[in-house]
Structures are given as C-alpha cells and as structure tokens.
Design an enzyme around this catalytic site. Sequence first.
Site, mmCIF file in Angstrom:
data_model
loop_
_atom_site.group_PDB
_atom_site.id
_atom_site.type_symbol
_atom_site.label_atom_id
_atom_site.label_comp_id
_atom_site.label_asym_id
_atom_site.label_seq_id
_atom_site.Cartn_x
_atom_site.Cartn_y
_atom_site.Cartn_z
ATOM 1 N N ASP A 45 33.527 39.840 18.662
ATOM 2 C CA ASP A 45 34.238 38.855 17.761
ATOM 3 C C ASP A 45 33.855 38.892 16.325
ATOM 4 O O ASP A 45 34.216 38.857 15.262
ATOM 5 C CB ASP A 45 33.733 37.570 18.378
ATOM 6 C CG ASP A 45 34.995 36.589 18.310
ATOM 7 O OD1 ASP A 45 36.049 37.157 18.425
ATOM 8 O OD2 ASP A 45 34.733 35.296 18.271
ATOM 9 N N GLU A 87 32.151 41.252 14.802
ATOM 10 C CA GLU A 87 32.441 42.506 13.998
ATOM 11 C C GLU A 87 34.097 42.468 13.428
ATOM 12 O O GLU A 87 34.039 42.804 12.424
ATOM 13 C CB GLU A 87 32.169 43.721 14.718
ATOM 14 C CG GLU A 87 30.943 44.211 15.146
ATOM 15 C CD GLU A 87 30.706 45.054 16.465
ATOM 16 O OE1 GLU A 87 29.860 45.834 16.351
ATOM 17 O OE2 GLU A 87 31.575 45.203 17.154
ATOM 18 N N TYR A 88 34.619 41.742 14.383
ATOM 19 C CA TYR A 88 36.106 41.606 13.971
ATOM 20 C C TYR A 88 36.278 40.605 12.714
ATOM 21 O O TYR A 88 36.796 40.898 11.747
ATOM 22 C CB TYR A 88 37.052 41.167 14.897
ATOM 23 C CG TYR A 88 38.471 40.741 14.702
ATOM 24 C CD1 TYR A 88 39.179 42.116 14.850
ATOM 25 C CD2 TYR A 88 38.732 39.599 14.470
ATOM 26 C CE1 TYR A 88 40.652 41.953 14.749
ATOM 27 C CE2 TYR A 88 40.305 39.499 13.934
ATOM 28 C CZ TYR A 88 40.968 40.813 14.152
ATOM 29 O OH TYR A 88 42.247 40.424 13.873
ATOM 30 N N SER A 108 41.383 9.986 24.097
ATOM 31 C CA SER A 108 40.541 9.883 23.165
ATOM 32 C C SER A 108 40.006 8.644 22.925
ATOM 33 O O SER A 108 40.416 7.668 23.970
ATOM 34 C CB SER A 108 41.187 10.286 21.813
ATOM 35 O OG SER A 108 42.426 9.584 21.514
ATOM 36 N N LYS A 128 27.550 9.728 21.044
ATOM 37 C CA LYS A 128 28.965 10.137 21.096
ATOM 38 C C LYS A 128 28.518 11.677 20.782
ATOM 39 O O LYS A 128 28.253 11.955 19.689
ATOM 40 C CB LYS A 128 29.847 9.800 20.160
ATOM 41 C CG LYS A 128 31.328 10.389 20.003
ATOM 42 C CD LYS A 128 32.392 9.612 19.324
ATOM 43 C CE LYS A 128 33.541 10.066 19.651
ATOM 44 N NZ LYS A 128 33.941 11.315 18.975
ATOM 45 N N GLU A 149 30.918 16.718 27.532
ATOM 46 C CA GLU A 149 31.013 17.536 26.334
ATOM 47 C C GLU A 149 30.317 18.779 26.235
ATOM 48 O O GLU A 149 28.928 18.602 26.745
ATOM 49 C CB GLU A 149 30.579 16.760 25.030
ATOM 50 C CG GLU A 149 30.882 16.915 23.695
ATOM 51 C CD GLU A 149 32.319 16.229 23.448
ATOM 52 O OE1 GLU A 149 32.965 15.659 24.572
ATOM 53 O OE2 GLU A 149 32.769 16.142 22.273
ATOM 54 N N CYS A 195 60.187 13.843 -8.900
ATOM 55 C CA CYS A 195 59.790 14.482 -7.807
ATOM 56 C C CYS A 195 59.417 15.880 -8.160
ATOM 57 O O CYS A 195 60.376 16.517 -8.708
ATOM 58 C CB CYS A 195 60.502 14.598 -6.396
ATOM 59 S SG CYS A 195 60.364 15.913 -5.077
ATOM 60 N N CYS A 223 61.899 18.514 -6.414
ATOM 61 C CA CYS A 223 63.436 18.637 -6.420
ATOM 62 C C CYS A 223 63.960 17.754 -7.985
ATOM 63 O O CYS A 223 64.963 18.015 -8.114
ATOM 64 C CB CYS A 223 64.221 18.153 -5.274
ATOM 65 S SG CYS A 223 64.041 16.195 -5.224
ATOM 66 N N CYS A 275 66.137 17.148 -0.917
ATOM 67 C CA CYS A 275 64.973 17.494 -1.293
ATOM 68 C C CYS A 275 64.257 18.618 -0.454
ATOM 69 O O CYS A 275 64.016 18.291 0.723
ATOM 70 C CB CYS A 275 63.837 16.256 -1.532
ATOM 71 S SG CYS A 275 62.326 16.774 -1.894
HETATM 72 S S1 IVH Z 1 34.164 8.877 26.900
HETATM 73 C C1 IVH Z 1 38.373 7.793 28.394
HETATM 74 N N1 IVH Z 1 31.717 9.125 26.043
HETATM 75 O O1 IVH Z 1 34.785 11.837 22.057
HETATM 76 C C2 IVH Z 1 37.445 8.131 27.391
HETATM 77 N N2 IVH Z 1 33.679 10.687 25.148
HETATM 78 O O2 IVH Z 1 36.875 10.608 20.274
HETATM 79 C C3 IVH Z 1 36.665 9.303 27.628
HETATM 80 N N3 IVH Z 1 33.065 12.273 23.421
HETATM 81 O O3 IVH Z 1 37.643 13.184 23.667
HETATM 82 C C4 IVH Z 1 35.893 9.630 26.541
HETATM 83 N N4 IVH Z 1 30.727 11.910 23.536
HETATM 84 O O4 IVH Z 1 35.640 14.564 23.752
HETATM 85 C C5 IVH Z 1 33.179 9.612 25.928
HETATM 86 N N5 IVH Z 1 29.662 9.965 25.567
HETATM 87 C C6 IVH Z 1 30.790 10.084 25.505
HETATM 88 C C7 IVH Z 1 31.321 11.144 24.284
HETATM 89 C C8 IVH Z 1 32.859 11.203 24.167
HETATM 90 C C9 IVH Z 1 31.758 12.468 23.144
HETATM 91 C C10 IVH Z 1 34.225 12.868 22.791
HETATM 92 C C11 IVH Z 1 35.369 13.107 23.932
HETATM 93 C C12 IVH Z 1 36.627 12.400 23.429
HETATM 94 C C13 IVH Z 1 36.202 12.252 22.161
HETATM 95 C C14 IVH Z 1 36.974 10.730 21.578
#
Ligand code: IVH
Length: 707
Positions: A43, A45-46, A92, A128, A185, A419, A422, A448
């Site tokens: 990877d 080298e590419y 998320s 997080k 993660e 604009c 356009c 537009c």
């Molecule tokens: S809980 C249903 N805990 O943050 C909720 N997420 O911005 C599940 N992430 O998609 C997520 N550290 O990839 C949770 N301690 C943590 C986390 C975490 C990182 C990421 C995860 C999620 C994203 C949301």
Amino acid sequence: MSAETPVETLTEQQAQAELQRLAKDMAAHDAAYYQDDAPTLSDGEYDALRQRNEQIENRFPNLKRADSPSDKVGATPSGAFGKVEHSVAMLSLGNAFTPEDVQEFDTRVRRFLNLEPDAELALTSEPKIDGLSASLRYEKGVLVRGATRGDGRVGEDITANLKTLPDIPHRLPEGVPDVVEIRGEVYMSGANFAALNARQIAAKAKPFANPRNAAAGSLRQLDTKITAARPLSFFAYTWGEMSYLPADTQRGMMACFEAWGFRVNPAFIGVTHPDGLLAHWADIEAQRASLGYDIDGMVYKVDRLDYQARLGFVSRAPRWAIAHKFPAEQASTQLNAIEIQVGRTGALTPVAKLEPVTVGGVVVSNATLHNGDEIARKDLRIGDNVVVQRAGDVIPQVVKPVLQARPENSLEFVFPTHCPECGSAAVRDVDEDGKADVVTRCTGGLTCPAQARERLKHFVSRAALDIDGLGQKQIDEFWQANMVQAPQDIFTLQTRFEDNPPPKWLYANGPKDKLGTLKESVKKLFKAIEARKTVDLDRLIFGLGIRHVGETTARGLARHFGSLEKMMQDVRDMGRGDGALRADLEAVDGFGETLLDSLVAFFGEEKNCESVQALLTAGVRPTPLEAVAQDTPVAGKTIVFTGTLVQMTRAEAKARAETMGAKVVGSISAKTDFLVAGAEAGSKLTKAQGLGVTILSEDEWVALASL
Ligand code: IVH
C-alpha cells in the site's frame, strides 16, 4: 532521470515521460490489485507512486494526462469487501458542547421517563475514542463476523482483518449467550502511530495525517498481512444483537465484556448526578494529552437498560446517550480569497480559501463562512490573518480575524448580487415581518446549472442513492461531458454509453477503445448503478432534494405514502386545492405547513414530476419501508393521544406507538382508529365519541403497549 529524481529538478520533457511511465505502471498495479486480488506493491509503495504522480502534475498542470491515475474511479478498495447487513443498526450520537447541554440531556431523559426531579438517575461516563467503530458477531462463542459501521445499516465484512487484532478474542468463554455482538472502537495509539509513520517515511511512502486515518487505512486492507503488521487496538463499549442480556445495567454489561476477554476503557465510571459527568469530563480533558490515544470528548449513557429500552432512538441517535465534545483545536493562517459556492437549493455560500494549515491533525484549506452577514459580523477581510478551528468531525470554521495582524491592503468582501454560475439575480427572501433571510439565493431555479449539478450530487450522496464509484467527482465529470444532467440519466447511462463521447477518464487506454476494454472500475460502476435500481423509498425521497425534507422527514413521508406515485398524486391534488387532503396531512405528526408548502412547490414544477416519472420508467423500483412491527394490535392504525398521561410521557407514548407500527396524529378525523384519553381529556374526546372512534383509557393503552 530515475524515479528518484526530485520532482523540482525535472525538465518538462522528463516530466512528460515520467507521467507516461507512472500511468502505465499504476494501471498494471491496479489490474493486479482489483482484478486479480494479487497486489504487486505494498500500500505504501503504491501511495508513493500516486504521490509522485500528483507532485509532477501540480508542477506541470498542462502535462496532466487524459488517463491520469489521479482521476481514477474507485481508487480505494471499496467494493472489494463483502457487505454485511447489521441486524441491529449501528447508530451515531447526539452532541453536547456546554455544561448546559449536559444538564439538558439529564432533564430530557427525566422528562421522557417521567422521573421526579429528585429521583435517582444513574449515568455512566467514558472517553469517546477517535477511531472507527466495528461490530463483532459471535455465535455459540465463536467469532463469525466482523464488520465496519458503513452507513449504520450495512457495513463491510472485514472479519479477517479484525481477527489480526490482539484485543479481539476469537472465542468467548463457556456460558455466554448464543448470539453476542460486541461493538467498540478500533484505534491506533499515539506511539504506534509515530512508529508507523517513521516506517512510512523511511520507505518513502506517504505518512498518515493522524492516528484515525492510519487506523482506517490499516483496517481496510485487502491484504490481511498488512493489517496484521499495523498495531491496532480495540475498546468494547456497546453491543448489537444479543440472544439475551446478561446484565441489567450498562455497568453490568461492561463487567461482562471484561470477563469475556475484551478491553473496556479504564476511565469508565458510573455517577448519579450530572455534576459528576462534568467533573469527569474536566478530569479526563486534563489527562487528554497523556492518555496515549486520541479522544474527542466523553460519552454519557443512562445506566439502567430498561430505561435505555424505553428511551429508544430519535433518527439515528439514542435518546439515552450523548457525546460531550472537548473544545475545538485552533490555529491561525491567512485568508487568501473568498469564493461563492452555489448549492442545490440555490443558496450562495461564501467559502474561505485559506493558506493550508494543520488543525487537530488535519490540513485545512477551505472553511465555510455561512453567509454574507457572518462575514460582516466577524469583520473578515481578504488577506486577513484568521483563527480557524475544527471540532471533531465538524466542518472547519473561521473564528475571527487577528486584528492586530491585519495587513494594510486587506480587502473588504462585496457579496455578489448575481449568481456567479448562471448570472440570475441573487436575492434574500423576506418574511411576513419584513425580515430578510440570512441566505442569498440564486433565482435561476431549474435553469441554473450549478443547482442542477448540486442536486445530482445530493441524489448520489451517502444517505440517498449511495452508488459505489459514483461520487461528487464523477458527477462533475459526467456533467461536464453532458452525459448526466438529471437523476434519471444515471440509470440510462450504460445504454447511451456507446453513442456518446464518454469522458476520457472512463477509459483504460484513451478514448478510442470500445466498451470491451472498459476499466474494471467502470464495469463495476454500471453494476452498482443497476443494483441501486432497487432502493429504499425513503432514500429516494431524500435524494430528490426537496427543501425541508431531511432523512427523518423522508422516512416519515415514505411510511405515510407508501409509494412515489401516491405521494406525487396526493401532493398534486393538495396543490390543486384539495383542502381535506391537506388537513389529513397536517394532522400527521412531523408534517408541518412549511413541509407541505415545499412539497406542493416541488411537485408543482412539471420538470420535477417528469424527472420522478423518468426514474420509474428507467427501471428504478423503490421499496416501501417495512412496517416497524406488523404483528401488533396497532400496526397500520392511526392514534391520537389527548389529556394528561401519568404512566408515561406523551413523547414516550408516541415513540412506543410508532415502534409498534402505528401512525400518531394530532387531531381527530373519521380516519382515526384509536383515541387514547388521559385525565382531563377535552374536545378531542367529545369529537371522537361523535365519530365513533375507539377510545382507550391510559390503563388500556399501557396494557396494549406492553404486549
Ligand atoms: S456508544 C448507540 N461509546 O462515536 C450508541 N460510541 O459519534 C453507540 N464512539 O459511532 C455508541 N467512543 O463509533 C459509544 N465510548 C464510546 C465511544 C463511541 C467512540 C464512536 C462510535 C459512534 C460515534 C458517534
């Protein structure tokens, strides 16, 4: 001249020869990689070849070849991994930025659950991690599949790669549930990142911009040996499908994960008051630099799993968790120019062109300035030194000018009155009170070209049609080649292909070749387009780019109308003055006046209806959303809630009814199936009685809802 000759010393003739050699070599490597799955280069080298090619093209832009490797479709090995549909969506998180946001989260949860202000609400707090989420499925204790998050519903099968991580057990101890899905993660520690980059540089390969990119690049390798050689780690923090839950709190689940051999973050704690969350946030923020891996905030969760289940989800994020971000990282640089971008709705957005600067591990050279008022409010001038910031995955922002360092020749920016694409007049809408909208819009509408092009980009975006190999860049190319002007053109592309001069980048060896020698990636593209003729109805509705129709609204519309034809018909009837229809729609929760007006405006435009019709004619078959739950007594029924509920809040009742497949509306009509009448129900109850609607007491509703 050799491949080692520095780019700066190449003559024009040498550069031309070198570009030719690179194009040929890289095409051969691509073929080995994509078609034979037998890469001839690492990877790194590419990447080095790619980088050299780019550097030469930057120095001699006029020498860029028609078959330049930098224009190649599908440069990343996406599509090479199998797809995995997540049995439980990977979601998320919503964001909090201030202590007030955190307090509000606590209040919101309490309100939803109907808890007394002094009732105990246990919460958890943990860092997080700034990496990539992965889902690991174990059946009868054996790791059977590992997948990326993808779009949350469908990810990529990277089982073999995940198995190379020392933190990921291949077997779980005896006695675990039959189906276990661990989610967490994947990340790279700071030390491992530095060592990897040192190796990349020594191998004359491009270093990674930050640990997250390095982790992503390492995980998405077709060659598992490469992943195995990249030191990645894994923290478990949540779960997907489980045949049963082995604990009844978040804390209990984490203890199980640890007992099963996973790493959980050592900073994970439980607290009983939001103040505890804030103290933990400050504590971890102070340790951020010494943790050894990147984090971009804290995640707070409601500890009790029965509460989590009741709280459920809104759109794509759980109500029971929130991410509390750390402050954005800042840097200063020069504002070189301000350009105007025209969006799909005609909005003219000023974009700052910055002297490239690294902020939070990423090089930033563009930042949105939102609108003209924002430029004036911040007193930004072209040539200014400015402070820029990036908060996590948020788009970079220009915070302010550094006034002490303002150059004398800095220039005030004059917002255009027309604009730039356009030439139509650009205006600001004025509301009933005479207040001008902050957004300046091009009045060119469907004429537009920029709007049409941006609408196309929206149509193929990730949350809409999401066609592999057809991104923003390819849309630009097809647009310029006059091959795709409207969404339906995408689906007739292959049949028109031989009659039109296609863009040069589509060919392996120049425009003279015929379909038989198409690049593999183009064949793949046609296959991907064909596959997307079957698309979820909500994605298609979202993709149409109707103003005020976001992903959630699109789902609501898909659920309500069930088909594009019905939606178009009803909206057009409504536009022709069918008041009863409008009243019915207004009663649907989440369908306000603004949305209905916008639908009427969209389908009132003949061209839009033609485009929708042409999509259907081209063979696009939108699939209706599955009813959320079909075997419940309220599935497909319309419910109205009225009066005061004491056992659950209105929000919870509504969410519960929707998960059971019911439609919740705000007013009674002959079409209402149930009225749930709490204490002190008033006129709605009388009206329902008059219309013979089935009336449920709160107790009856609770009995029904807990089935
Ligand atoms: S809980 C249903 N805990 O943050 C909720 N997420 O911005 C599940 N992430 O998609 C997520 N550290 O990839 C949770 N301690 C943590 C986390 C975490 C990182 C990421 C995860 C999620 C994203 C949301």
